[in-house]
Design a protein around this motif. Structure first.
Motif, mmCIF file in Angstrom:
data_model
loop_
_atom_site.group_PDB
_atom_site.id
_atom_site.type_symbol
_atom_site.label_atom_id
_atom_site.label_comp_id
_atom_site.label_asym_id
_atom_site.label_seq_id
_atom_site.Cartn_x
_atom_site.Cartn_y
_atom_site.Cartn_z
ATOM 1 N N VAL A 27 86.078 24.823 -44.018
ATOM 2 C CA VAL A 27 85.208 24.183 -45.014
ATOM 3 C C VAL A 27 84.317 23.103 -44.395
ATOM 4 N N GLU A 28 84.685 22.683 -43.194
ATOM 5 C CA GLU A 28 83.850 21.663 -42.560
ATOM 6 C C GLU A 28 83.837 21.854 -41.052
ATOM 7 N N VAL A 29 82.681 21.664 -40.471
ATOM 8 C CA VAL A 29 82.576 21.659 -39.018
ATOM 9 C C VAL A 29 81.596 20.559 -38.638
ATOM 10 N N SER A 30 81.994 19.742 -37.649
ATOM 11 C CA SER A 30 81.087 18.657 -37.264
ATOM 12 C C SER A 30 81.190 18.351 -35.776
ATOM 13 N N ASP A 31 80.037 18.013 -35.209
ATOM 14 C CA ASP A 31 79.981 17.569 -33.820
ATOM 15 C C ASP A 31 80.191 16.055 -33.854
ATOM 16 N N LEU A 190 79.067 25.375 -32.589
ATOM 17 C CA LEU A 190 78.947 24.964 -33.993
ATOM 18 C C LEU A 190 78.146 26.004 -34.786
ATOM 19 N N ASN A 191 77.045 26.465 -34.187
ATOM 20 C CA ASN A 191 76.225 27.469 -34.878
ATOM 21 C C ASN A 191 76.996 28.768 -35.065
ATOM 22 N N ARG A 199 79.879 31.456 -43.062
ATOM 23 C CA ARG A 199 78.986 32.252 -43.898
ATOM 24 C C ARG A 199 79.664 33.543 -44.359
ATOM 25 N N THR B 34 76.847 27.691 -47.447
ATOM 26 C CA THR B 34 76.591 27.683 -45.994
ATOM 27 C C THR B 34 75.274 28.385 -45.706
ATOM 28 N N GLN B 35 75.086 29.539 -46.364
ATOM 29 C CA GLN B 35 73.851 30.323 -46.185
ATOM 30 C C GLN B 35 72.621 29.475 -46.547
ATOM 31 N N ILE B 38 72.022 26.847 -43.879
ATOM 32 C CA ILE B 38 71.470 27.451 -42.646
ATOM 33 C C ILE B 38 69.979 27.721 -42.828
ATOM 34 N N ASP B 47 68.832 21.509 -36.028
ATOM 35 C CA ASP B 47 70.182 21.984 -35.706
ATOM 36 C C ASP B 47 71.173 21.347 -36.669
ATOM 37 N N ILE B 48 72.203 22.106 -36.980
ATOM 38 C CA ILE B 48 73.251 21.543 -37.836
ATOM 39 C C ILE B 48 74.189 20.703 -36.973
ATOM 40 N N VAL B 49 74.395 19.468 -37.388
ATOM 41 C CA VAL B 49 75.316 18.578 -36.684
ATOM 42 C C VAL B 49 76.649 18.558 -37.420
ATOM 43 N N ARG B 50 76.547 18.648 -38.733
ATOM 44 C CA ARG B 50 77.762 18.645 -39.551
ATOM 45 C C ARG B 50 77.491 19.414 -40.835
ATOM 46 N N ILE B 51 78.486 20.150 -41.260
ATOM 47 C CA ILE B 51 78.348 20.858 -42.535
ATOM 48 C C ILE B 51 79.693 20.765 -43.241
ATOM 49 N N ASN B 52 79.651 20.365 -44.503
ATOM 50 C CA ASN B 52 80.882 20.262 -45.291
ATOM 51 C C ASN B 52 80.620 20.933 -46.636
ATOM 52 N N VAL B 59 74.487 17.629 -42.343
ATOM 53 C CA VAL B 59 73.688 16.679 -41.553
ATOM 54 C C VAL B 59 72.973 17.501 -40.493
ATOM 55 N N ARG B 61 69.822 17.724 -37.313
ATOM 56 C CA ARG B 61 69.031 16.942 -36.359
ATOM 57 C C ARG B 61 67.784 17.746 -36.035
ATOM 58 N N LYS B 68 67.641 12.420 -37.778
ATOM 59 C CA LYS B 68 68.664 13.013 -38.639
ATOM 60 C C LYS B 68 68.066 13.314 -40.017
#
Lengths: 201, 131
Positions: A27-31, A190-191, A199, B34-35, B38, B47-52, B59, B61, B68
């Motif tokens: 549900v979450e991924v973060s750098d 991450l991508n 997805r 998510t789609q 994206i 670019d995606i730095v964070r997705i919740n 978030v 960049r 950001k």
């Protein structure tokens, strides 16, 4: 690490994997390195708590040796240990990244150790009536111990500044961290997770 | 449903369906969210730095400027973009929708009095997204 449609399989250890996990509902991924206010303690409790507890080592040594120093000298052991644990814990709870935490601990170490050595030198002379530098065994052990701690801190600092950490969270609220060798690899991973795992969940 | 912060069992009981059905719907909703993120990231060349997807935000960049960009999904309306700006609440209604969505997703907690400055709320929302 393997990534498939809707799942990511993590394993750690070589040649035998010591840890395996398959995540299906990410549900979450973060750098973490790219965030401005990452909470270090939230993600890295097990990695940073031993660092914060490092000042307790002399107390453990005294306890293991089961020969308590005279009570009058207890503050010499107690005060630096208590201050070290308190300050490290404070940095642990307030710093926003591993790099900043290590930088602050290094700073504390670099300032604290000369003061502590000076104090130890004076106390040694008062107690034994000779210079600590003349006791090669005691001075050698002291310098070796301090050098080992310093090398550990520098190694952790170099490691933490070069690597990127990607944190994954599943729907049960469990966190998993994956270390990428650099920013490009982190972005690619991450991508990949976002595109193939999240997805297609 | 995704933003309601309720447990799957509670939702299933309210709707009179099985928990498995709720779980499947939630997974599909997360995948759809998510789609959307994206696609917006692609449009913004970022670019995606964070997705919740449990809290409905991402978030990004920007690849060209490195700045950001914050995305939040407003339930029933779609994604909203929050660009870094000294006064993010110049357009009050846009800002109000983002704040309301942040409350609904549980990113920030609603304080007792609604008199708080919207710009301050947006600031704390950005901080939460950066944590």
């Amino acid at each position: 690490m393997e990534v498939g449609e809707g799942w990511v399989r993590l394993s750690y250890g070589f040649p035998v994997a010591l840890f395996r996990a398959e995540l299906r509902d990410v549900v979450e991924v973060s750098d973490v390195n790219s965030l401005a206010r990452g909470k270090l303690f939230k993600y890295f409790k097990f990695q940073v708590v031993p660092l914060a507890l490092m000042p307790v080592i002399p107390v453990v040594y005294v306890a293991a040796k089961s020969s308590l120093p005279p009570l009058v000298y207890l503050p010499y052991l107690g005060i630096p240990v208590a201050l070290g644990v308190l300050l490290s814990s404070y940095f642990l709870l307030t710093t926003t990244s591993f790099k900043k935490f290590i930088e602050k601990v290094c700073f504390l170490f670099c300032v604290g150790v000369p003061v502590l050595n000076f104090w130890l030198g004076i106390t040694y002379r008062e107690t034994y009536g000779r210079s600590l530098a003349r006791d090669y065994y005691a001075a050698g052990v002291l310098i070796l111990g301090e050098m080992l701690i310093f090398i550990l801190l520098v190694a952790v600092w170099i490691y933490s500044t070069r690597r990127h950490i990607i944190v994954l969270e599943d729907s049960d609220g469990r966190y998993y961290a994956v270390v990428a060798r650099d920013g490009d690899a982190a972005r690619e991973f991450l991508n990949l997770v976002v595109d193939r795992v999240m997805r297609s969940a | 449903m995704l933003a309601s912060r309720k447990r799957e069992v509670e939702i299933a009981r309210e709707l009179g369906v099985t928990r498995q059905a709720v779980s499947k719907s939630l997974r599909e909703a997360r995948a759809r969210l998510t789609q959307i993120f994206i696609e917006v990231a692609g449009v913004l060349n970022s670019d995606i730095v964070r997705i919740n997807v449990e809290k409905g935000f991402a978030v990004l960049r920007n690849r060209q400027t490195g700045t950001k960009i914050y995305l939040i999904y407003v339930p029933g309306e779609g994604p909203r973009v929050l660009m870094p700006s000294p006064d993010p609440c110049k357009e009050a209604s846009y800002c109000a929708k983002i704040i309301e969505a942040a409350y609904r997703w549980g990113i920030i907690k609603r304080e007792g009095e609604p008199a708080e400055n919207p710009s301050e709320i947006i600031k704390s929302l950005v901080e939460k997204m950066e944590e």
